[in-house]
Design a protein around this motif. Structure first.
Motif, mmCIF file in Angstrom:
data_model
loop_
_atom_site.group_PDB
_atom_site.id
_atom_site.type_symbol
_atom_site.label_atom_id
_atom_site.label_comp_id
_atom_site.label_asym_id
_atom_site.label_seq_id
_atom_site.Cartn_x
_atom_site.Cartn_y
_atom_site.Cartn_z
ATOM 1 N N PRO A 61 0.801 -1.232 0.000
ATOM 2 C CA PRO A 61 0.000 0.000 0.000
ATOM 3 C C PRO A 61 0.833 1.282 0.000
ATOM 4 O O PRO A 61 0.330 2.336 -0.367
ATOM 5 C CB PRO A 61 -0.852 -0.113 1.264
ATOM 6 C CG PRO A 61 -0.246 -1.176 2.084
ATOM 7 C CD PRO A 61 0.552 -2.056 1.176
ATOM 8 N N ARG A 64 1.226 2.802 -3.775
ATOM 9 C CA ARG A 64 0.060 3.146 -4.590
ATOM 10 C C ARG A 64 0.264 4.479 -5.281
ATOM 11 O O ARG A 64 0.921 5.371 -4.765
ATOM 12 C CB ARG A 64 -1.179 3.237 -3.706
ATOM 13 C CG ARG A 64 -1.620 1.918 -3.157
ATOM 14 C CD ARG A 64 -2.830 2.095 -2.288
ATOM 15 N NE ARG A 64 -3.241 0.815 -1.737
ATOM 16 C CZ ARG A 64 -3.820 0.700 -0.554
ATOM 17 N NH1 ARG A 64 -4.078 1.762 0.180
ATOM 18 N NH2 ARG A 64 -4.170 -0.482 -0.126
ATOM 19 N N GLU A 73 -6.643 -1.048 -3.267
ATOM 20 C CA GLU A 73 -6.108 -1.709 -4.459
ATOM 21 C C GLU A 73 -7.245 -1.808 -5.455
ATOM 22 O O GLU A 73 -8.373 -2.138 -5.094
ATOM 23 C CB GLU A 73 -5.576 -3.100 -4.127
ATOM 24 C CG GLU A 73 -4.496 -3.131 -3.066
ATOM 25 C CD GLU A 73 -3.254 -2.331 -3.397
ATOM 26 O OE1 GLU A 73 -2.987 -2.057 -4.589
ATOM 27 O OE2 GLU A 73 -2.541 -1.952 -2.458
ATOM 28 N N GLN A 134 -7.038 -2.291 2.322
ATOM 29 C CA GLN A 134 -6.060 -3.166 2.955
ATOM 30 C C GLN A 134 -6.604 -3.602 4.302
ATOM 31 O O GLN A 134 -6.967 -2.778 5.127
ATOM 32 C CB GLN A 134 -4.738 -2.419 3.143
ATOM 33 C CG GLN A 134 -3.605 -3.277 3.616
ATOM 34 C CD GLN A 134 -2.996 -4.091 2.513
ATOM 35 O OE1 GLN A 134 -3.167 -3.799 1.344
ATOM 36 N NE2 GLN A 134 -2.288 -5.122 2.872
#
Length: 140
Positions: A61, A64, A73, A134
């Motif tokens: 994460p 990103r 995601e 997440q």
């Protein structure tokens, strides 16, 4: 020119660590939800320079980029949705996704606001993509 792209090769990523994490998350989600979590497949496009890292350690994460619909995601419902995110490359992931408590669709609520609702872990963007938060604390 034109037409539909075709699948030329496919590889299956086998990782004991990632399989353990998936099974542990599935187990914990089952306890949390009181039922087995729903499971769907989603396509994840990424530039080729990211493929090895994702295959070995999963999604990070902290790496990103371009979170247009909020933190998470992103997985397309078809390869054509995810193809533009491959950065000109020819590789993408087909992932099995565990879905817990989704955000009820609310036309007045943005996807980013939906992901921030307490207790939700994904948003379904109609006929386009899944956005997965997440999940934390499942391997303690």
């Amino acid at each position: 020119a034109g037409g539909h792209p075709e699948l030329r090769n496919a590889w299956q990523v086998k990782s004991r660590r990632l399989e353990f994490m998936f099974r542990a998350t599935e187990h914990n989600m089952t306890k949390e939800l009181g039922r087995m979590p729903d499971s769907v497949e989603g396509w994840h496009g990424t530039p080729e320079k990211n493929v090895l890292s994702i295959a070995q350690t999963g999604f990070d994460p902290t790496l990103r980029d371009g979170q247009a619909f909020g933190e998470g995601e992103y997985f397309g419902v078809t390869p054509m949705v995810s193809m533009p995110y491959c950065g000109g490359g020819n590789v993408m992931f087909l992932c099995r996704l565990l879905l817990g408590q989704g955000c009820p669709h609310d036309a007045d609520l943005t996807e980013e606001a939906s992901l921030k609702q307490a207790g939700t872990d994904h948003v379904w963007q109609e006929d386009f993509a899944y956005i997965i938060k997440q999940r934390k604390g499942y391997l303690q």
